[in-house]
Design an enzyme around this catalytic site. Structure first.
Site, PDB file in Angstrom:
ATOM      1  N   HIS A  93       0.863  -1.081  -0.080  1.00 20.95           N
ATOM      2  CA  HIS A  93       0.050  -0.013   0.040  1.00 20.95           C
ATOM      3  C   HIS A  93       0.840   1.243  -0.063  1.00 20.95           C
ATOM      4  O   HIS A  93       1.897   1.293   0.565  1.00 20.95           O
ATOM      5  CB  HIS A  93      -0.819  -0.137   1.350  1.00 20.95           C
ATOM      6  CG  HIS A  93      -1.966   1.055   1.007  1.00 20.95           C
ATOM      7  ND1 HIS A  93      -1.665   2.192   1.368  1.00 20.95           N
ATOM      8  CD2 HIS A  93      -3.168   1.026   0.729  1.00 20.95           C
ATOM      9  CE1 HIS A  93      -2.898   3.061   1.564  1.00 20.95           C
ATOM     10  NE2 HIS A  93      -3.799   2.423   1.070  1.00 20.95           N
TER      11      HIS A  93
ATOM     12  N   GLU B 170      -3.533   3.482  -7.310  1.00 21.74           N
ATOM     13  CA  GLU B 170      -3.881   4.740  -6.301  1.00 21.74           C
ATOM     14  C   GLU B 170      -2.867   5.821  -6.416  1.00 21.74           C
ATOM     15  O   GLU B 170      -1.796   5.597  -6.014  1.00 21.74           O
ATOM     16  CB  GLU B 170      -3.824   4.277  -4.813  1.00 21.74           C
ATOM     17  CG  GLU B 170      -4.778   3.263  -4.561  1.00 21.74           C
ATOM     18  CD  GLU B 170      -4.957   3.164  -2.966  1.00 21.74           C
ATOM     19  OE1 GLU B 170      -6.177   3.251  -2.672  1.00 21.74           O
ATOM     20  OE2 GLU B 170      -4.073   2.992  -2.198  1.00 21.74           O
TER      21      GLU B 170
HETATM   22  O1  LIG Z   1      -6.740   2.046   0.846  1.00 22.91           O
HETATM   23  C1  LIG Z   1      -7.223   3.007   0.596  1.00 22.91           C
HETATM   24  C2  LIG Z   1      -6.800   3.978  -0.313  1.00 22.91           C
HETATM   25  O2  LIG Z   1      -5.515   4.577   0.105  1.00 22.91           O
HETATM   26  C3  LIG Z   1      -7.790   5.027  -0.391  1.00 22.91           C
HETATM   27  O3  LIG Z   1      -8.083   6.092   0.492  1.00 22.91           O
HETATM   28  P1  LIG Z   1      -9.111   7.080   0.702  1.00 22.91           P
HETATM   29  O4  LIG Z   1     -10.461   6.338   0.122  1.00 22.91           O
HETATM   30  O5  LIG Z   1      -9.285   7.538   2.184  1.00 22.91           O
HETATM   31  O6  LIG Z   1      -8.762   8.036  -0.445  1.00 22.91           O
END
Ligand SMILES: O=C[C@H](O)COP(=O)(O)O
Length: 214
Positions: free
Chosen positions: A85, A133
């Site tokens: 992540h 992401e």
């Molecule tokens: O693991 C989830 C992601 O990092 C997205 O985070 P978020 O929905 O707070 O932008």
């Protein structure tokens, strides 16, 4: 569409969010999973929700202080794990080792990546799924599927080029059913989200909206 809610270390009630996710999944047939902190895996799994770890180490039993073993999270009820992540970046060897440890234990795997180039590298390692992401949109409330649609399209193409069966999820700023629908239109087969649910006053209503278009 697969909806994976990563609770990170937000100060939410993990079991209550998990129970809401289990209820919404049962009512709608949507695939919803929750990834709590390691210490919350067992009570979260006991709600019946699909439960994922946020990370596993590449190690087996032994002298590895501070590690989280794939076998231990599986024993606690997890059926999958995130790796690499954006908030828990790993060396390439440890992504590969974590994948092998997860596979040996029967855990499903998602390797996260910042951009399409990294998605291609991640997909080459053979995870069950990959997730793109853009770090600058994480926690922003601005959905990647609308703010940077090209990164999702290009990630899907990059994964398809190196490992065609591997599904691509997208994450960052996803919080509504419209965001999920936009992600699906771009070729994503799921979404990875956190703050939209973990910081919500009413996580269940957010979850119901998220899967309304699935
Ligand atoms: O693991 C989830 C992601 O990092 C997205 O985070 P978020 O929905 O707070 O932008």
């Amino acid at each position: 569409m697969f909806v994976l809610v990563n609770l990170k270390t937000y100060p939410c009630d993990a079991v209550s969010v998990a129970q809401a996710a289990a209820d919404v999944a049962a009512d709608t047939d949507a695939r919803i999973a929750v990834a709590p902190q390691a210490a919350d895996l067992r009570p979260v799994a006991e709600t019946g929700v699909e439960t994922w770890a946020q990370h596993v180490s590449p190690h087996d039993h032994g002298s590895h202080t501070g590690s989280t073993l794939a076998a231990t999270v599986a024993d606690a009820g997890a059926t999958g794990t995130l790796l690499n992540h954006s908030e828990h970046r790993l060396k390439l060897a440890d992504v590969d080792g974590g994948l092998r440890a997860a596979e040996d234990t029967g855990l499903e795997t998602i390797v996260c990546a910042n951009n399409p180039r990294q998605i291609a590298a991640a997909a080459t390692l053979g995870p069950d799924m990959v997730a793109v992401e853009p770090p600058e949109l994480i926690g922003s409330g601005t959905p990647v599927s609308r703010a940077d649609p090209d990164i999702v399209r290009e990630a899907v193409a990059a994964a398809d080029e190196v490992n065609p069966p591997v599904p691509v999820l997208c994450g960052a700023g996803i919080s509504t059913g419209d965001d999920v629908e936009a992600a699906a239109d771009l070729g994503a087969e799921g979404v990875l989200l956190a703050s939209g649910v973990a910081k919500a006053d009413d996580p269940e209503s957010v979850l119901r909206d998220l899967v309304s278009s699935v």
